[in-house]
Scaffold this active site. Structure first.
Site, PDB file in Angstrom:
ATOM      1  N   HIS A  95       0.853  -1.200   0.000  1.00 46.81           N
ATOM      2  CA  HIS A  95       0.000   0.000   0.000  1.00 46.81           C
ATOM      3  C   HIS A  95       0.888   1.249   0.000  1.00 46.81           C
ATOM      4  O   HIS A  95       1.951   1.266   0.614  1.00 46.81           O
ATOM      5  CB  HIS A  95      -0.911  -0.004   1.237  1.00 46.81           C
ATOM      6  CG  HIS A  95      -1.977   1.028   1.152  1.00 46.81           C
ATOM      7  ND1 HIS A  95      -1.744   2.347   1.460  1.00 46.81           N
ATOM      8  CD2 HIS A  95      -3.261   0.954   0.738  1.00 46.81           C
ATOM      9  CE1 HIS A  95      -2.861   3.043   1.258  1.00 46.81           C
ATOM     10  NE2 HIS A  95      -3.790   2.211   0.809  1.00 46.81           N
ATOM     11  N   GLU A 167      -3.906   2.433  -7.146  1.00 43.41           N
ATOM     12  CA  GLU A 167      -4.309   3.516  -6.255  1.00 43.41           C
ATOM     13  C   GLU A 167      -3.410   4.731  -6.497  1.00 43.41           C
ATOM     14  O   GLU A 167      -2.300   4.804  -5.938  1.00 43.41           O
ATOM     15  CB  GLU A 167      -4.170   3.074  -4.794  1.00 43.41           C
ATOM     16  CG  GLU A 167      -5.040   1.896  -4.425  1.00 43.41           C
ATOM     17  CD  GLU A 167      -5.340   1.873  -2.934  1.00 43.41           C
ATOM     18  OE1 GLU A 167      -6.519   1.913  -2.598  1.00 43.41           O
ATOM     19  OE2 GLU A 167      -4.397   1.845  -2.118  1.00 43.41           O
TER      20      GLU A 167
HETATM   21  P1  13P Z   1      -9.681   6.340   0.481  1.00 45.53           P
HETATM   22  O1  13P Z   1     -10.832   5.544  -0.083  1.00 45.53           O
HETATM   23  O2  13P Z   1      -9.926   6.807   1.885  1.00 45.53           O
HETATM   24  O3  13P Z   1      -9.231   7.415  -0.446  1.00 45.53           O
HETATM   25  O4  13P Z   1      -8.448   5.304   0.617  1.00 45.53           O
HETATM   26  C1  13P Z   1      -8.102   4.520  -0.463  1.00 45.53           C
HETATM   27  C2  13P Z   1      -7.109   3.517  -0.021  1.00 45.53           C
HETATM   28  O5  13P Z   1      -5.993   3.852   0.301  1.00 45.53           O
HETATM   29  C3  13P Z   1      -7.539   2.115   0.050  1.00 45.53           C
HETATM   30  O6  13P Z   1      -6.456   1.269   0.244  1.00 45.53           O
END
Ligand code: 13P
Length: 251
Positions: A95, A167
């Site tokens: 992550h 992401e």
């Molecule tokens: P948010 O949905 O709070 O932007 O976070 C995304 C995330 O990092 C999921 O792993």
């Protein structure tokens, strides 16, 4: 085709009792849904109790990280066999918060992915560019580096067990979602990397989630893109109704 997968990354939130209560609320809201994989990722301390709470439901369990050694003098770490022992099915690896704040590298991500796979845990491998990297036109090179770095030496069958989560770091927790077109472009790019590294067949099987400010208001449009196979949800997964709504919109 590819079954959508919606995962809630609860990050550093919820005590054990809060986590169990959120889980119980969620089970009631999604219990009829069988065409979406639903995964929740509480903190380590809540995994065992949440596992008991989801018993017999359609919700699966993920951890938010894993260490690559099975046991030994590694203070503070938790290993893949230990996650398996408390009933995890998935584990989030790489992550961006771990890359940014805890010195996670492509090499450590790759070691963790291999450790997870060797204990029958399915990795959710996170990749994503920073805002300055996007603005400098480096999105594709960063994504290629993250994807290829994470999957070094994985066999076809190992790769088949992985999920990739795109992401964009600038969209996480900021309320700034990537547009459906921006998400689709990168997801398609990731699928092309998998095609080059493996095959067309494998690339077409792998699920690629989008993550970054996914909410009930934007989930449907994002997930209607051809290469977006679900979502990794942070903030909105801490509310049972919002998360359930996102699950429903992915069908
Ligand atoms: P948010 O949905 O709070 O932007 O976070 C995304 C995330 O990092 C999921 O792993």
């Amino acid at each position: 085709m590819r079954t959508p997968i919606i995962a809630g990354n609860w990050k550093l939130n919820k005590t054990v009792s809060e986590a169990v209560s959120l889980t119980i609320d969620l089970i009631k809201l999604v219990d009829k849904i069988s065409d979406v994989e639903i995964v929740i990722a509480p903190v380590f301390t809540a995994l065992s109790d949440v596992h008991d709470a989801i018993n017999g439901s359609n919700i699966q369990l993920a951890a938010q990280d894993v260490y690559w050694e099975d046991s030994g003098a590694f203070t503070g770490e938790v290993s893949a066999p230990m996650l398996k022992d408390v009933g995890c099915d998935y584990v989030i690896i790489g992550h961006s918060e771990r890359r940014q704040y805890f010195a996670e590298t492509n090499e450590s991500v790759n070691q963790k992915v291999k450790a997870a796979l060797s204990h029958d845990l399915k990795p959710i491998i996170c990749v994503g560019e920073l805002l300055e990297e996007r603005e400098a036109g480096k999105t594709e090179s960063v994504i290629e580096d993250h994807v290829k770095g994470a999957i070094v030496d994985l066999s076809v069958s190992e790769m088949e067990s992985c999920v990739i989560a795109y992401e964009p770091v600038w969209a996480i927790g900021t309320g700034k979602t990537a547009t459906p077109d921006q998400a689709q472009e990168v997801h398609n790019f990731i699928r092309n990397i998998l095609e080059d590294c493996y095959s067309d067949k494998l690339a077409s099987q792998i699920r690629i989630q989008y993550g970054g400010s996914v909410k009930p208001e934007n989930a449907e449009e994002l997930m209607s893109q051809p290469d977006v196979d679900g979502a990794l949800v942070g903030g909105a997964s801490l509310d049972a109704e919002s998360f359930a709504e996102i699950v429903k919109q992915s069908r």
